[in-house]
Design a protein around this motif. Structure first.
Motif, PDB file in Angstrom:
ATOM      1  N   VAL A 168       9.683   5.123  -6.527  1.00  0.00           N
ATOM      2  CA  VAL A 168       9.354   5.363  -5.116  1.00  0.00           C
ATOM      3  C   VAL A 168       9.394   4.046  -4.345  1.00  0.00           C
ATOM      4  O   VAL A 168       9.067   2.985  -4.882  1.00  0.00           O
ATOM      5  CB  VAL A 168       7.954   6.011  -4.966  1.00  0.00           C
ATOM      6  CG1 VAL A 168       7.948   7.434  -5.500  1.00  0.00           C
ATOM      7  CG2 VAL A 168       6.870   5.184  -5.637  1.00  0.00           C
ATOM      8  N   ASP A 169       9.826   4.112  -3.096  1.00  0.00           N
ATOM      9  CA  ASP A 169       9.757   2.977  -2.163  1.00  0.00           C
ATOM     10  C   ASP A 169      10.567   1.771  -2.638  1.00  0.00           C
ATOM     11  O   ASP A 169      10.276   0.644  -2.277  1.00  0.00           O
ATOM     12  CB  ASP A 169       8.272   2.573  -1.963  1.00  0.00           C
ATOM     13  CG  ASP A 169       8.052   1.765  -0.678  1.00  0.00           C
ATOM     14  OD1 ASP A 169       8.827   1.944   0.281  1.00  0.00           O
ATOM     15  OD2 ASP A 169       7.111   0.939  -0.649  1.00  0.00           O
ATOM     16  N   THR A 170      11.584   2.008  -3.458  1.00  0.00           N
ATOM     17  CA  THR A 170      12.314   0.916  -4.102  1.00  0.00           C
ATOM     18  C   THR A 170      13.807   1.048  -3.821  1.00  0.00           C
ATOM     19  O   THR A 170      14.419   2.053  -4.170  1.00  0.00           O
ATOM     20  CB  THR A 170      12.057   0.934  -5.624  1.00  0.00           C
ATOM     21  OG1 THR A 170      10.642   0.910  -5.829  1.00  0.00           O
ATOM     22  CG2 THR A 170      12.693  -0.256  -6.308  1.00  0.00           C
ATOM     23  N   SER A 186      -0.354   2.089   6.406  1.00  0.00           N
ATOM     24  CA  SER A 186       0.016   0.703   6.165  1.00  0.00           C
ATOM     25  C   SER A 186       1.468   0.412   6.574  1.00  0.00           C
ATOM     26  O   SER A 186       1.751  -0.571   7.258  1.00  0.00           O
ATOM     27  CB  SER A 186      -0.209   0.419   4.683  1.00  0.00           C
ATOM     28  OG  SER A 186       0.425  -0.746   4.314  1.00  0.00           O
ATOM     29  N   ASP A 187       2.401   1.278   6.178  1.00  0.00           N
ATOM     30  CA  ASP A 187       3.817   0.990   6.459  1.00  0.00           C
ATOM     31  C   ASP A 187       4.168   1.178   7.938  1.00  0.00           C
ATOM     32  O   ASP A 187       5.173   0.642   8.398  1.00  0.00           O
ATOM     33  CB  ASP A 187       4.740   1.843   5.585  1.00  0.00           C
ATOM     34  CG  ASP A 187       5.441   1.000   4.517  1.00  0.00           C
ATOM     35  OD1 ASP A 187       4.871  -0.026   4.122  1.00  0.00           O
ATOM     36  OD2 ASP A 187       6.552   1.364   4.097  1.00  0.00           O
ATOM     37  N   THR A 188       3.362   1.939   8.673  1.00  0.00           N
ATOM     38  CA  THR A 188       3.608   2.069  10.113  1.00  0.00           C
ATOM     39  C   THR A 188       2.741   1.073  10.897  1.00  0.00           C
ATOM     40  O   THR A 188       2.698   1.135  12.127  1.00  0.00           O
ATOM     41  CB  THR A 188       3.297   3.500  10.615  1.00  0.00           C
ATOM     42  OG1 THR A 188       1.935   3.814  10.314  1.00  0.00           O
ATOM     43  CG2 THR A 188       4.217   4.540   9.988  1.00  0.00           C
ATOM     44  N   SER A 242       7.583   5.581   6.106  1.00  0.00           N
ATOM     45  CA  SER A 242       6.939   5.205   4.839  1.00  0.00           C
ATOM     46  C   SER A 242       7.483   6.098   3.725  1.00  0.00           C
ATOM     47  O   SER A 242       7.932   7.226   3.974  1.00  0.00           O
ATOM     48  CB  SER A 242       5.422   5.402   4.930  1.00  0.00           C
ATOM     49  OG  SER A 242       5.123   6.760   5.231  1.00  0.00           O
ATOM     50  N   ALA A 243       7.397   5.582   2.496  1.00  0.00           N
ATOM     51  CA  ALA A 243       7.728   6.412   1.335  1.00  0.00           C
ATOM     52  C   ALA A 243       6.648   7.477   1.150  1.00  0.00           C
ATOM     53  O   ALA A 243       6.923   8.586   0.695  1.00  0.00           O
ATOM     54  CB  ALA A 243       7.841   5.550   0.088  1.00  0.00           C
ATOM     55  N   ALA A 244       5.409   7.138   1.531  1.00  0.00           N
ATOM     56  CA  ALA A 244       4.301   8.078   1.345  1.00  0.00           C
ATOM     57  C   ALA A 244       4.532   9.363   2.147  1.00  0.00           C
ATOM     58  O   ALA A 244       4.173  10.454   1.700  1.00  0.00           O
ATOM     59  CB  ALA A 244       2.980   7.422   1.752  1.00  0.00           C
ATOM     60  N   ASP A 283      12.926   7.245  -1.432  1.00  0.00           N
ATOM     61  CA  ASP A 283      12.800   5.958  -0.727  1.00  0.00           C
ATOM     62  C   ASP A 283      13.158   6.085   0.746  1.00  0.00           C
ATOM     63  O   ASP A 283      13.804   7.041   1.172  1.00  0.00           O
ATOM     64  CB  ASP A 283      13.707   4.925  -1.408  1.00  0.00           C
ATOM     65  CG  ASP A 283      13.511   3.530  -0.820  1.00  0.00           C
ATOM     66  OD1 ASP A 283      12.378   3.209  -0.413  1.00  0.00           O
ATOM     67  OD2 ASP A 283      14.501   2.778  -0.749  1.00  0.00           O
ATOM     68  N   HIS A 284      12.770   5.035   1.490  1.00  0.00           N
ATOM     69  CA  HIS A 284      13.077   4.994   2.925  1.00  0.00           C
ATOM     70  C   HIS A 284      13.722   3.665   3.339  1.00  0.00           C
ATOM     71  O   HIS A 284      13.643   3.300   4.505  1.00  0.00           O
ATOM     72  CB  HIS A 284      11.802   5.283   3.747  1.00  0.00           C
ATOM     73  CG  HIS A 284      10.764   4.196   3.682  1.00  0.00           C
ATOM     74  ND1 HIS A 284      10.187   3.673   4.820  1.00  0.00           N
ATOM     75  CD2 HIS A 284      10.212   3.535   2.650  1.00  0.00           C
ATOM     76  CE1 HIS A 284       9.302   2.744   4.477  1.00  0.00           C
ATOM     77  NE2 HIS A 284       9.296   2.644   3.162  1.00  0.00           N
ATOM     78  N   HIS A 285      14.325   2.950   2.389  1.00  0.00           N
ATOM     79  CA  HIS A 285      15.025   1.709   2.729  1.00  0.00           C
ATOM     80  C   HIS A 285      16.510   1.997   3.014  1.00  0.00           C
ATOM     81  O   HIS A 285      17.180   2.615   2.198  1.00  0.00           O
ATOM     82  CB  HIS A 285      14.953   0.707   1.577  1.00  0.00           C
ATOM     83  CG  HIS A 285      13.586   0.151   1.344  1.00  0.00           C
ATOM     84  ND1 HIS A 285      12.638   0.805   0.593  1.00  0.00           N
ATOM     85  CD2 HIS A 285      13.001  -0.988   1.778  1.00  0.00           C
ATOM     86  CE1 HIS A 285      11.525   0.076   0.564  1.00  0.00           C
ATOM     87  NE2 HIS A 285      11.714  -1.014   1.278  1.00  0.00           N
ATOM     88  N   ALA A 318       0.832  -1.218   0.000  1.00  0.00           N
ATOM     89  CA  ALA A 318       0.000   0.000   0.000  1.00  0.00           C
ATOM     90  C   ALA A 318       0.861   1.261   0.000  1.00  0.00           C
ATOM     91  O   ALA A 318       0.491   2.275  -0.606  1.00  0.00           O
ATOM     92  CB  ALA A 318      -0.939  -0.011   1.199  1.00  0.00           C
ATOM     93  N   ASP A 319       2.009   1.197   0.660  1.00  0.00           N
ATOM     94  CA  ASP A 319       2.899   2.369   0.674  1.00  0.00           C
ATOM     95  C   ASP A 319       3.420   2.652  -0.727  1.00  0.00           C
ATOM     96  O   ASP A 319       3.437   3.799  -1.194  1.00  0.00           O
ATOM     97  CB  ASP A 319       4.063   2.110   1.647  1.00  0.00           C
ATOM     98  CG  ASP A 319       4.992   3.305   1.776  1.00  0.00           C
ATOM     99  OD1 ASP A 319       4.494   4.454   1.706  1.00  0.00           O
ATOM    100  OD2 ASP A 319       6.201   3.097   1.963  1.00  0.00           O
ATOM    101  N   CYS A 320       3.823   1.583  -1.405  1.00  0.00           N
ATOM    102  CA  CYS A 320       4.352   1.704  -2.762  1.00  0.00           C
ATOM    103  C   CYS A 320       3.279   2.250  -3.707  1.00  0.00           C
ATOM    104  O   CYS A 320       3.517   3.221  -4.435  1.00  0.00           O
ATOM    105  CB  CYS A 320       4.828   0.321  -3.210  1.00  0.00           C
ATOM    106  SG  CYS A 320       5.463   0.279  -4.872  1.00  0.00           S
TER     107      CYS A 320
HETATM  108 MN   LIG Z   1       7.551   1.490   2.167  1.00  0.00          MN
END
Ligand SMILES: [Mn+2]
Length: 340
Positions: free
Chosen positions: A97-99, A175-177, A145-147, A125-127, A38-40
């Motif tokens: 995003v998010d990747t 979702s990501d939290t 989250s990326a969002a 991104d946040h990884h 969902a974040d992606c």
């Molecule tokens: Mn994420």
């Protein structure tokens, strides 16, 4: 109501040329990671809606079979055009995003690894494991989250946030939290969420879709995962499994595997939770979660995967049984080493 909250203490600042570069794209393609969550999806769709292409909506890369049943509502809400091979050729820029890594980008395999072909990629991104593969990179590994990051980019650009964009970003943050329950839930996530609610985010609808909308096949797959859950190492490690036959037998596909790790993870007292799923015959996907700040990323990395410090994964060759035999001793060693 614009939110001006951008405290310097919240992670990495937005690179000065990020918004500027984004604003130059006329035919962008927006990309997320394989098996988008969902974040992606929320981040991708919010970017695509906020920065449309010249003369039409921006294209989003979602190869066939990418969407889980549970998250199809987000694609239905936005109804954005999917990027074709021709769109990749015609694109003048890409937003990922998010990747974490370029090979994780969810692009059609027939395009090969050279799809960017010299054109700029913006990487948001946040990884922790992000390789800075873009021409412009904003990686804030402290963000939940990326969002949340996309929200900050939109605010920095001074483009508007309507109810749909607000809903997509809120869904990503929620979702990501895990419903604002993980240690990554900084106050900046809550400020962003509050602002998004003021912008019309559909909180109840999102809660229902994300938390209370299981299809019967997903429910049946969860039953399998409950059944297969095992606790080892004196209650410190919980894991569960779903073989290819069990996934398809429940009426699901590998795209339906997303947060089932929450089942073994929900047990009281566990320190590491692991989920093994055989999405394709002979390929076992591994999801790892560490509680109380226990790092599982090094373990995932050693197995050829990646992710975040306390939420990571990998795909390994072999059946479920082979993967369990190989990985569970490593997980237990990881905990034992920590005690020394
Ligand atoms: Mn994420």
């Amino acid at each position: 109501m614009p939110n001006t909250i951008e405290p310097a203490s919240f992670g990495e600042p937005i690179p000065a040329n990020l918004v500027e570069t984004l604003e130059t794209f006329r035919r962008p393609v927006v990309i997320g990671h394989v098996r988008p969550d969902a974040d992606c999806l929320g981040s991708m769709f919010a970017v695509a809606l906020t920065w449309p292409a010249e003369g039409g909506p921006a294209k989003v890369s979602l190869p066939d079979g990418s969407l889980s049943r549970r998250l199809a509502f987000m694609a239905d809400w936005t109804d954005l055009p999917l990027a074709t091979a021709e769109d990749f050729v015609a694109a003048d820029g890409f937003i990922a995003v998010d990747t974490a890594q370029k090979p994780r980008c969810n692009v059609d395999r027939s395009l090969g690894g050279g799809w960017a072909d010299g054109r700029p990629v913006i990487n948001i991104d946040h990884h922790t494991s992000n390789t800075n593969f873009g021409a412009v990179n904003w990686v804030d590994a402290q963000a939940g989250s990326a969002a949340e990051l996309v929200y900050r980019v939109i605010r920095a650009s001074e483009r508007p946030i309507d109810s749909l964009v607000a809903s997509l970003l809120y869904a990503g943050i929620h979702s990501d939290t895990v419903g604002f329950s993980l240690p990554t839930t900084r106050s900046s996530a809550l400020h962003a969420a509050a602002d998004l609610v003021d912008c019309g985010a559909r909180v109840a609808e999102i809660g229902e879709h994300l938390c209370r909308s299981q299809s019967k096949p997903e429910f049946d797959l969860n039953r399998v995962i409950y059944d297969n859950s095992r606790v080892v190492a004196d209650g410190r490690v919980a894991y569960s499994t779903a073989s290819y036959a069990e996934i398809t037998g429940a009426g699901c596909t590998s795209a339906d595997i997303d947060d089932q790790i929450s089942i073994p993870r929900s047990l009281q007292g566990i320190e590491i939770a692991v989920l093994f799923t055989e999405g394709r015959p002979g390929k076992t996907r591994l999801n790892l979660r560490g509680e109380s700040g226990i790092n599982v990323l090094d373990l995932a990395t050693a197995l050829g995967g990646g992710g975040h410090a306390t939420a990571a994964g990998a795909i390994i060759d072999g059946t479920i049984e082979q993967a369990v035999d190989r990985v569970i001793p490593l997980v237990i060693n990881r905990l034992d080493a920590r005690q020394d």
